[in-house]
Design a protein around this motif. Structure first.
Motif, mmCIF file in Angstrom:
data_model
loop_
_atom_site.group_PDB
_atom_site.id
_atom_site.type_symbol
_atom_site.label_atom_id
_atom_site.label_comp_id
_atom_site.label_asym_id
_atom_site.label_seq_id
_atom_site.Cartn_x
_atom_site.Cartn_y
_atom_site.Cartn_z
ATOM 1 N N GLY A 200 2.083 2.334 6.234
ATOM 2 C CA GLY A 200 3.052 2.360 7.092
ATOM 3 C C GLY A 200 2.727 1.713 8.534
ATOM 4 N N PHE A 201 1.426 1.850 8.807
ATOM 5 C CA PHE A 201 0.890 1.393 10.178
ATOM 6 C C PHE A 201 0.791 -0.235 9.835
ATOM 7 C CE2 PHE A 201 -2.759 -0.172 12.220
ATOM 8 C CZ PHE A 201 -2.297 0.160 13.806
ATOM 9 N N PHE A 202 0.089 -0.697 8.929
ATOM 10 C CA PHE A 202 0.247 -1.951 8.471
ATOM 11 C C PHE A 202 1.545 -2.725 8.614
ATOM 12 C CE2 PHE A 202 -4.217 -1.598 7.468
ATOM 13 C CZ PHE A 202 -4.884 -2.457 8.166
ATOM 14 N N ALA A 203 2.571 -2.095 7.996
ATOM 15 C CA ALA A 203 3.670 -2.647 7.784
ATOM 16 C C ALA A 203 4.373 -2.919 9.274
ATOM 17 C CB ALA A 203 4.605 -1.697 6.962
ATOM 18 N N LEU A 204 4.318 -1.742 9.831
ATOM 19 C CA LEU A 204 5.047 -1.653 11.357
ATOM 20 C C LEU A 204 4.284 -2.714 12.236
ATOM 21 C CD1 LEU A 204 5.564 2.127 11.981
ATOM 22 C CD2 LEU A 204 7.290 0.225 11.879
ATOM 23 N N MET A 205 2.890 -2.816 12.155
ATOM 24 C CA MET A 205 2.115 -3.681 12.851
ATOM 25 C C MET A 205 2.613 -5.293 12.568
ATOM 26 S SD MET A 205 -1.737 -4.322 13.642
ATOM 27 C CE MET A 205 -2.315 -4.801 12.014
ATOM 28 N N GLY A 206 2.854 -5.510 11.315
ATOM 29 C CA GLY A 206 3.218 -6.755 10.701
ATOM 30 C C GLY A 206 4.721 -7.019 11.388
ATOM 31 N N ALA A 207 5.529 -6.109 11.236
ATOM 32 C CA ALA A 207 6.965 -6.547 11.541
ATOM 33 C C ALA A 207 6.867 -6.629 13.061
ATOM 34 C CB ALA A 207 7.700 -5.142 11.418
ATOM 35 N N GLY A 208 6.239 -5.978 14.077
ATOM 36 C CA GLY A 208 5.915 -6.189 15.321
ATOM 37 C C GLY A 208 5.561 -7.520 15.685
ATOM 38 N N LEU A 209 4.424 -8.076 15.026
ATOM 39 C CA LEU A 209 4.199 -9.415 15.214
ATOM 40 C C LEU A 209 5.313 -10.505 14.633
ATOM 41 C CD1 LEU A 209 0.734 -9.634 13.817
ATOM 42 C CD2 LEU A 209 1.185 -10.045 15.756
ATOM 43 N N ILE B 139 0.869 -1.146 0.033
ATOM 44 C CA ILE B 139 -0.087 -0.041 0.011
ATOM 45 C C ILE B 139 0.919 1.249 0.144
ATOM 46 C CG2 ILE B 139 -1.516 1.312 1.297
ATOM 47 C CD1 ILE B 139 -2.827 -1.372 2.125
ATOM 48 N N PHE B 140 1.726 1.241 0.850
ATOM 49 C CA PHE B 140 2.837 2.396 1.078
ATOM 50 C C PHE B 140 3.510 2.464 -0.604
ATOM 51 C CE2 PHE B 140 6.858 4.664 1.886
ATOM 52 C CZ PHE B 140 6.158 5.378 2.886
ATOM 53 N N TYR B 141 3.809 1.445 -1.197
ATOM 54 C CA TYR B 141 4.648 1.726 -2.461
ATOM 55 C C TYR B 141 3.574 2.139 -3.603
ATOM 56 C CZ TYR B 141 7.662 0.595 -6.616
ATOM 57 O OH TYR B 141 8.008 0.400 -7.683
ATOM 58 N N VAL B 142 2.623 1.361 -3.729
ATOM 59 C CA VAL B 142 1.499 1.721 -4.973
ATOM 60 C C VAL B 142 0.873 3.041 -4.599
ATOM 61 C CG1 VAL B 142 -0.422 0.897 -5.903
ATOM 62 C CG2 VAL B 142 1.174 -0.807 -5.213
ATOM 63 N N ASP B 143 0.755 3.482 -3.281
ATOM 64 C CA ASP B 143 0.098 4.729 -3.364
ATOM 65 C C ASP B 143 1.100 5.798 -2.464
ATOM 66 O OD1 ASP B 143 -2.485 4.024 -4.256
ATOM 67 O OD2 ASP B 143 -2.871 3.120 -2.316
ATOM 68 N N PHE B 144 2.236 5.711 -2.774
ATOM 69 C CA PHE B 144 3.121 6.729 -2.461
ATOM 70 C C PHE B 144 2.942 8.147 -3.200
ATOM 71 C CE2 PHE B 144 7.145 9.171 -2.658
ATOM 72 C CZ PHE B 144 7.742 8.870 -1.501
ATOM 73 N N TRP C 215 -0.875 10.746 1.287
ATOM 74 C CA TRP C 215 -0.472 10.836 2.553
ATOM 75 C C TRP C 215 -1.407 9.922 3.305
ATOM 76 C CZ3 TRP C 215 3.845 11.968 4.515
ATOM 77 C CH2 TRP C 215 4.808 13.112 4.022
ATOM 78 N N GLY C 216 -2.678 9.616 3.310
ATOM 79 C CA GLY C 216 -3.662 8.823 3.973
ATOM 80 C C GLY C 216 -3.100 7.235 3.839
ATOM 81 N N ALA C 217 -3.094 6.988 2.456
ATOM 82 C CA ALA C 217 -2.496 5.636 2.310
ATOM 83 C C ALA C 217 -1.354 5.288 2.692
ATOM 84 C CB ALA C 217 -2.512 5.249 0.600
ATOM 85 N N MET C 218 -0.405 6.356 2.479
ATOM 86 C CA MET C 218 0.999 6.003 2.879
ATOM 87 C C MET C 218 0.842 5.817 4.559
ATOM 88 S SD MET C 218 3.080 9.073 0.851
ATOM 89 C CE MET C 218 4.504 8.985 1.830
#
Length: 203
Positions: free
Chosen positions: A55-64, A40-45, A48-51
């Motif tokens: 970013g939130f989903f990516a960080l949440m996944g990395a945390g898991l 999502i971050f890459y495609v909708d760079f 700002w809303g999509a980024m």
């Protein structure tokens, strides 16, 4: 005999398998979430809303992923240590040097911040002891699970242990044996633990 720096692979594998399902599930969910967020971050760079959402989903996944790794390492280390003790442990007697009840009061509140019920104490029953293995002095600590045993203990009492000879930092108290040794002794009064407290199971 197994040495300290050697690994008992069958025991290690059995310890890993115990938590493998949960670990793989968390790892897969974390990787997928990270990939989706990164996509999502890459495609909708530029959006700002999509980024922010990506970013939130990516960080949440990395945390898991990180949580899965940490939990697996911690759980496997504990289970492997216990398996080693069962297979390679030796029985020794330590000497009690200290006992301590770490008690915390817990109270639940409703949405109006009014207390619900009377609350309760939760206590962890820590004992510390010295012991010897092959003529070398060692110290250890252990959380007991039985209040009756804890209340009867006094400094200087013998503490039956199971210890890895090649790594004495891995040890546990033989609680059933300790309870039998103390059978018939009157408990310490007053108790270090509040009446009705819930006893933690940390061993």
């Amino acid at each position: 005999m197994l040495r300290k720096n050697h690994i008992d692979w069958p025991l290690l594998w059995s310890a890993i398998k115990a938590d493998l399902g949960i670990m793989l599930t968390m790892l897969c969910v974390g990787i997928i979430t990270t990939a989706v967020g990164g996509g999502i971050f890459y495609v909708d760079f530029g959006d700002w809303g999509a980024m922010i959402a990506g970013g939130f989903f990516a960080l949440m996944g990395a945390g898991l992923v990180l949580l899965a790794i940490v939990m697996t390492y911690s759980g496997t280390s504990y289970l492997y240590g216990q398996a080693l003790l069962r297979k390679h442990g030796v029985e020794v007697d330590g000497v009690l040097t200290k006992k301590e009840a770490d008690c915390q009061f817990h109270q639940e509140y409703d949405h109006r911040n009014e207390p619900q019920g009377e609350g309760h104490y939760q206590c962890n029953l820590l004992i510390e002891f010295d012991f010897q293995v092959d003529g070398q002095n060692h110290s250890g600590a252990f959380y007991l699970s039985k209040l009756a045993t804890f209340d009867k203990l006094r400094e200087g009492d013998p503490v039956p242990l199971q210890v890895l000879r090649f790594d004495p930092s891995v040890h546990k108290v033989r609680e059933r044996r300790l309870a039998n040794i103390l059978k018939g002794r009157e408990p310490q009064m007053p108790s270090l633990v509040p009446e009705g407290a819930e006893i933690g199971q940390l061993a």
